[in-house]
Write an enzyme that holds these catalytic residues in place. Structure first.
Site, PDB file in Angstrom:
ATOM      1  N   THR A 130      -3.574   2.731   5.506  1.00  0.00           N
ATOM      2  CA  THR A 130      -4.912   2.553   6.090  1.00  0.00           C
ATOM      3  C   THR A 130      -4.966   1.501   7.195  1.00  0.00           C
ATOM      4  OG1 THR A 130      -5.557   0.888   4.456  1.00  0.00           O
ATOM      5  CG2 THR A 130      -6.029   3.193   3.910  1.00  0.00           C
ATOM      6  N   GLU A 143       0.829  -1.214   0.000  1.00  0.00           N
ATOM      7  CA  GLU A 143       0.000   0.000   0.000  1.00  0.00           C
ATOM      8  C   GLU A 143       0.860   1.259   0.000  1.00  0.00           C
ATOM      9  OE1 GLU A 143      -3.099   2.343   2.860  1.00  0.00           O
ATOM     10  OE2 GLU A 143      -3.126   0.151   3.010  1.00  0.00           O
ATOM     11  N   CYS A 203      -8.439   3.102   8.087  1.00  0.00           N
ATOM     12  CA  CYS A 203      -9.794   2.752   7.673  1.00  0.00           C
ATOM     13  C   CYS A 203     -10.655   2.342   8.858  1.00  0.00           C
ATOM     14  CB  CYS A 203      -9.754   1.659   6.598  1.00  0.00           C
ATOM     15  SG  CYS A 203      -9.757  -0.018   7.211  1.00  0.00           S
TER      16      CYS A 203
END
Length: 339
Positions: free
Chosen positions: A174, A136, A204
């Site tokens: 996240t 990511e 998140c």
């Protein structure tokens, strides 16, 4: 009488809720399954679709082929990008390789990519809080490599340098520990008082909720078992959060048969949870393993309700096999007449 003297306390399991699949993982796994149904095997997937051994093995049996580099996919095929997101250069590689693409990037990761693009256009220095080498982080950094520098925890803050302290923003991976991230942000704000925060939290909802449930159980459970894979960032964070919350020990396991009997010594209360890429069947197997050893009472520790869902990638509404064939035909000149 025997029951009263057998154990000073009852053995029980605290089961975290929410746990397991988040909306982004659910979307990505279903996207691979749908692609295989619609277009047939093979469907190539760049990197593991999600970080879970069981999920990857199951999809491989259905016809998914996982590759680390886009160049490994033979031209004229379909390649899917994983939930972790990819850099723009990867899309360019797919185009050069005459590949039809399906982008299964989690929408919450896409949000961070868009923030990176916007702040780079406004010429901010972007401090990306995350773990070096994680897919990511690589994908987000690739959106604005000249503007982004990685901050891998509070210990990295001292070496951060920026061009203009009044034009600095932080973003984050996240799947981080909420507490450690805020500690890093605090240290960055001490160094750069004008540091700008993203419009909304980058960590998140699913990561936060799972950590919250573990915090609640960690104070009561002497042992916490987190079901998840070693390369799953959010799963590894759950182990750390459990220990910080007061659990004597916490372990990460892919499967129930990895649990060691010795971990249960002197343990009355076991906490069980799972990372955001873990199917529920693996948790059920852990509960069965514990039940066979006397931990039959299961109590739910509920930290939040989750009702978020994401629609499937729009590319699944197209005939990607035909698109891939036409890309190859263009290269060879066979499709010129019909173009």
């Amino acid at each position: 009488m025997e029951d009263m003297t057998a154990s000073p306390g009852r053995r029980r399991v605290l089961l975290a809720a929410p746990r397991g699949y988040c909306a982004g993982v659910d979307r990505a796994v279903i996207a691979v399954e749908k692609a295989l149904e619609q277009y047939g095997a093979p469907i190539y997937v760049r990197h593991e679709i999600v970080h879970n051994k069981y999920v990857v093995r199951t999809l491989e049996k259905k016809g998914a082929v996982f590759v680390e580099q886009t160049e490994e996919v033979p031209e004229g095929n379909i390649v899917m990008f994983s939930a972790h997101g990819v850099a723009p250069t990867v899309h360019d590689e797919a185009e050069r390789g005459r590949l039809a693409t399906i982008d299964a990037t989690c929408p919450l990761v896409t949000k961070v990519h868009k923030e990176a693009i916007r702040y780079a256009q406004e010429d901010f220095d972007i401090l990306l809080i995350g773990h070096e080498g994680h897919e990511e982080v690589i994908g987000t950094s690739g959106e604005a490599p000249d503007h982004i520098q990685l901050v891998d925890g509070p210990g990295d803050v001292a070496k951060v340098e920026v061009r203009d302290p009044s034009r600095v923003v932080w973003l984050s991976q996240t799947t981080l520990s909420v507490d450690e991230t805020m500690e890093t942000v605090g240290a960055l704000k001490d160094k750069f008082p004008l540091l700008v925060s993203p419009p909304s939290d980058d960590i998140c909802y699913a990561t936060q909720n799972r950590q919250l449930a573990v915090k609640q159980m960690g104070a009561e459970a002497e042992l916490v078992i987190v079901v998840g894979s070693r390369n799953s960032s959010n799963s590894k964070r759950l182990v750390e959060v459990a220990k910080l919350a007061g659990s004597r020990e916490a372990y990460l396991v892919d499967f129930a048969d990895e649990i060691e009997e010795a971990w249960l010594e002197g343990v009355e209360t076991v906490g069980v949870t799972s990372g955001a890429s873990v199917p529920e069947i693996l948790v059920e197997e852990v509960l069965e393993w514990l039940s066979r050893r006397g931990y039959e009472d299961v109590e739910l520790v509920k930290a939040a309700e989750e009702s978020i869902t994401f629609s499937l990638p729009k590319e699944l509404r197209r005939d990607l096999r035909a698109e891939a064939a036409s890309l190859v035909a263009e290269r060879t000149g066979q499709g010129a007449a019909g173009a």
